[in-house]
Design an enzyme around this catalytic site. Sequence first.
Site, PDB file in Angstrom:
ATOM      1  CB  VAL A 132     -10.294  22.276   1.346  1.00 36.43           C
ATOM      2  CG1 VAL A 132      -9.529  23.155   2.318  1.00 36.43           C
ATOM      3  CG2 VAL A 132      -9.457  21.976   0.116  1.00 36.43           C
ATOM      4  N   GLY A 187     -12.425   7.885  12.573  1.00 34.89           N
ATOM      5  CA  GLY A 187     -12.604   8.083  11.125  1.00 34.89           C
ATOM      6  C   GLY A 187     -12.056   9.402  10.617  1.00 34.89           C
ATOM      7  CE  LYS A 205      -7.836  18.134   4.058  1.00 32.22           C
ATOM      8  NZ  LYS A 205      -7.845  17.685   5.450  1.00 32.22           N
TER       9      LYS A 205
HETATM   10  P1  NAP Z   1     -12.769   5.003   4.025  1.00 30.28           P
HETATM   11  O1  NAP Z   1     -13.555   5.038   5.280  1.00 30.28           O
HETATM   12  O2  NAP Z   1     -11.498   4.264   3.991  1.00 30.28           O
HETATM   13  O3  NAP Z   1     -13.748   4.430   2.877  1.00 30.28           O
HETATM   14  C1  NAP Z   1     -13.312   4.098   1.578  1.00 30.28           C
HETATM   15  C2  NAP Z   1     -14.431   3.362   0.862  1.00 30.28           C
HETATM   16  O4  NAP Z   1     -14.046   3.117  -0.476  1.00 30.28           O
HETATM   17  C3  NAP Z   1     -14.763   1.999   1.461  1.00 30.28           C
HETATM   18  O5  NAP Z   1     -16.150   1.795   1.386  1.00 30.28           O
HETATM   19  C4  NAP Z   1     -14.014   0.990   0.573  1.00 30.28           C
HETATM   20  O6  NAP Z   1     -14.686  -0.261   0.445  1.00 30.28           O
HETATM   21  C5  NAP Z   1     -14.062   1.726  -0.762  1.00 30.28           C
HETATM   22  N1  NAP Z   1     -12.875   1.461  -1.569  1.00 30.28           N
HETATM   23  C6  NAP Z   1     -11.623   1.893  -1.345  1.00 30.28           C
HETATM   24  N2  NAP Z   1     -10.800   1.479  -2.310  1.00 30.28           N
HETATM   25  C7  NAP Z   1     -11.546   0.763  -3.173  1.00 30.28           C
HETATM   26  C8  NAP Z   1     -11.282   0.069  -4.389  1.00 30.28           C
HETATM   27  N3  NAP Z   1     -10.070   0.042  -4.910  1.00 30.28           N
HETATM   28  N4  NAP Z   1     -12.300  -0.557  -5.008  1.00 30.28           N
HETATM   29  C9  NAP Z   1     -13.543  -0.538  -4.483  1.00 30.28           C
HETATM   30  N5  NAP Z   1     -13.874   0.126  -3.348  1.00 30.28           N
HETATM   31  C10 NAP Z   1     -12.883   0.764  -2.702  1.00 30.28           C
HETATM   32  O7  NAP Z   1     -12.471   6.486   3.522  1.00 30.28           O
HETATM   33  P2  NAP Z   1     -13.176   7.851   3.969  1.00 30.28           P
HETATM   34  O8  NAP Z   1     -12.608   8.295   5.265  1.00 30.28           O
HETATM   35  O9  NAP Z   1     -14.630   7.740   3.813  1.00 30.28           O
HETATM   36  O10 NAP Z   1     -12.551   8.863   2.883  1.00 30.28           O
HETATM   37  C11 NAP Z   1     -12.984   8.835   1.564  1.00 30.28           C
HETATM   38  C12 NAP Z   1     -12.412  10.047   0.819  1.00 30.28           C
HETATM   39  O11 NAP Z   1     -12.886  11.247   1.433  1.00 30.28           O
HETATM   40  C13 NAP Z   1     -10.878  10.151   0.821  1.00 30.28           C
HETATM   41  O12 NAP Z   1     -10.467  10.740  -0.371  1.00 30.28           O
HETATM   42  C14 NAP Z   1     -10.610  11.110   1.976  1.00 30.28           C
HETATM   43  O13 NAP Z   1      -9.403  11.796   1.853  1.00 30.28           O
HETATM   44  C15 NAP Z   1     -11.771  12.052   1.825  1.00 30.28           C
HETATM   45  N6  NAP Z   1     -12.166  12.764   3.041  1.00 30.28           N
HETATM   46  C16 NAP Z   1     -12.355  12.066   4.197  1.00 30.28           C
HETATM   47  C17 NAP Z   1     -12.762  12.739   5.339  1.00 30.28           C
HETATM   48  C18 NAP Z   1     -12.998  12.019   6.637  1.00 30.28           C
HETATM   49  O14 NAP Z   1     -13.303  12.677   7.619  1.00 30.28           O
HETATM   50  N7  NAP Z   1     -12.890  10.701   6.683  1.00 30.28           N
HETATM   51  C19 NAP Z   1     -12.954  14.129   5.286  1.00 30.28           C
HETATM   52  C20 NAP Z   1     -12.764  14.807   4.078  1.00 30.28           C
HETATM   53  C21 NAP Z   1     -12.369  14.110   2.955  1.00 30.28           C
HETATM   54  P3  NAP Z   1     -14.961  -1.225   1.708  1.00 30.28           P
HETATM   55  O15 NAP Z   1     -15.967  -0.498   2.543  1.00 30.28           O
HETATM   56  O16 NAP Z   1     -15.505  -2.483   1.137  1.00 30.28           O
HETATM   57  O17 NAP Z   1     -13.655  -1.379   2.408  1.00 30.28           O
HETATM   58  N1  HSE Z   2      -7.557  13.129   7.386  1.00 27.77           N
HETATM   59  C1  HSE Z   2      -8.199  14.379   7.150  1.00 27.77           C
HETATM   60  C2  HSE Z   2      -8.103  15.241   8.395  1.00 27.77           C
HETATM   61  C3  HSE Z   2      -9.643  14.154   6.798  1.00 27.77           C
HETATM   62  O1  HSE Z   2      -7.729  14.717   9.448  1.00 27.77           O
HETATM   63  O2  HSE Z   2      -8.363  16.423   8.314  1.00 27.77           O
HETATM   64  C4  HSE Z   2     -10.308  15.389   6.290  1.00 27.77           C
HETATM   65  O3  HSE Z   2      -9.787  15.772   5.062  1.00 27.77           O
END
Ligand code: NAP
Ligand code: HSE
Length: 428
Positions: A132, A187, A205
Site C-alpha cells: 500500500v 513502471g 489497498k
Molecule cells: P514487473 O515489473 O512486471 O516485474 C515482474 C517480475 O516477475 C519480472 O521480473 C518477471 O520476469 C517476473 N515474473 C512474473 N511472472 C512470473 C512467472 N509466472 N514466473 C516467473 N517469473 C515471473 O512488476 P513490478 O512492477 O515490479 O511489480 C511487482 C509487484 O509489486 C506486483 O505485485 C505489484 O503490484 C507490486 N507493486 C509494484 C509497484 C510499482 O511501482 N511497480 C509498487 C508497489 C507494489 P521477467 O523479468 O523475466 O519478465
Molecule cells: N500501480 C500501482 C500504482 C503501483 O500506480 O499506484 C503501486 O502499488
Amino acid sequence: MKPIKVGLLGLGTVGTGVVRIVENHQDDLHNQVGSSIEITKILVSNVNKERNIEVDRSKLTEDPWEVVRHPDIDVIIEVMGGTTDTKDYIVEALNLGKNVVTANKDLMALYGSELLEIAQRNGCDVYYEASVAGGIPIIRTLIDGFSSDRVTKIMGIVNGTTNFILTKMTQEGASYDDVLKEAQALGYAEADPTSDVEGLDAARKMTILARLGFHTAVSLDDVSVKGISSVTKEDIQYAKHLGYQLKLLGIAECDENQVSVSVQPTMVKNSHPIASVNGVFNAVLVYGEAVGETMFYGAGAGELPTATSVVADLVAVSKNIKLGISGKRVNTAYKQTVLKTDDQISSKYFLLLKVADRAGVLARITQEFANHEVSLESVLQQPNQNQTHAEIIVITHDASKAAIQNVLSSFNAIDVIHEVKSVYRVEG
Ligand code: NAP
Ligand code: HSE
C-alpha cells in the site's frame, strides 16, 4: 555471523530496486540486522531477457520451486505479482518455515487473512509494507502508531498511476491515453493497467488499510469502486473553475463499528491538504479519535521508493529471525464487520446537469432536491455556447448516498433534464 539468505521472486521494476538497495546499503543493513544479507536465488520468467541491472546469471532461474524450496533460504521476497501461482509459492514457503515479504496488494487483499494464519501456524512472518502506497510506511504506522487510538477515517490517494494521469490532465491538459502510456513506461502502472484506472488497485489497498485501521475483516467485495476512465476534460475544467481538484480517493470510515469503504473520483477543495498531492505521489490521511488528523505523504510507486519498503520489511523480518520472535506479531481482526447502509454514508456531492434553457427549469430542479431533503450549498448555471441548452452545476450540503440516488432516479421523469453528465463526491 551467518548471513540472512533471500530468495527473490521477480526481477522487474520492484525486484530490480530491491537488488540495488540490498547491494548499495549492505553496510547499513549489516549493522542493523547483525549479519549480511545475501540474495541467493532469483525467479524470472525469462533468464535470457536483457536487464538494466547486472546480476550473477547463475542466480537466475525460471523454476519457482528452486527458489521456494531452496534449503538455505530464510526469507522469500515476492515481487512478481499475480495471485494464483504466487499464492501457492508463498504457502509452500511458509509451510517450509520461510518468512515472506511481499509487495502484492492483490494477494494480500484477497488472501491476506489466510496467509497470515498459515504464517502464524508455522512460526513465520508475512510483511507487506510495499503493498500500500509504495514508499510510505503506512502499514507499520497503522499497526504500531495507531495501536493506542481508535481510527475513525482513512482517506487517501493510494494509486500513483491515476494520480499521475489526473495531475497531467489538470495541469497540462494532456490526453488520458498519452499519460497512461507514460505511467506504464515509468513502471508505475500494473501489468494490466485496467486495475489502476478502474479503481481496483486502490480498492485492494483500501481493503488492507481498513482491516488494519478498524481491526475488522473487511473484504474486497465490501468496497464500492469507481475508477477514472469516465472522467472527462470538462469535469476537470469545471473542478478547476470552482476551486477543486479531481482526485481518485479511497475513503474508509468507521462509526461505532459500522464501516464503509469506497474508491471514487472525488472533487477535493483546493484548500484541503490532499488537493496538492500531485503526480505519482500518494498521501494517506488517518483520523484518530484521540490524535485527530494525521497525514502521510510520499512516492506511491516506482522502483526505489517501493523497494525501500520491501527492504525495510526484510530488515524487520531478519531482526525477528535473530531475536527468535518470527511469527509472534499478533494483529487480528477482532471486531465484527458491519457495513454501513447507503442511508448512513454521508458527504457533499457535485452534479453536472445538461438541461433545457428556459424559464422555471432551475426552480423545478431545486424543488426535486428539496423533495428528497437534500440541501444545496451552491448552484451555478453556465450557458451553452450554441444556446441549445444550459449546464447546471449543483454542489449539495452533506447528504446521504441514498438521498442522492433518489434524486437521480427522480430526474429520469423530468423532461427538462436532458442528461446527468457527472456526479462526484466532494471533500473539503
Ligand atoms: P514487473 O515489473 O512486471 O516485474 C515482474 C517480475 O516477475 C519480472 O521480473 C518477471 O520476469 C517476473 N515474473 C512474473 N511472472 C512470473 C512467472 N509466472 N514466473 C516467473 N517469473 C515471473 O512488476 P513490478 O512492477 O515490479 O511489480 C511487482 C509487484 O509489486 C506486483 O505485485 C505489484 O503490484 C507490486 N507493486 C509494484 C509497484 C510499482 O511501482 N511497480 C509498487 C508497489 C507494489 P521477467 O523479468 O523475466 O519478465
Ligand atoms: N500501480 C500501482 C500504482 C503501483 O500506480 O499506484 C503501486 O502499488
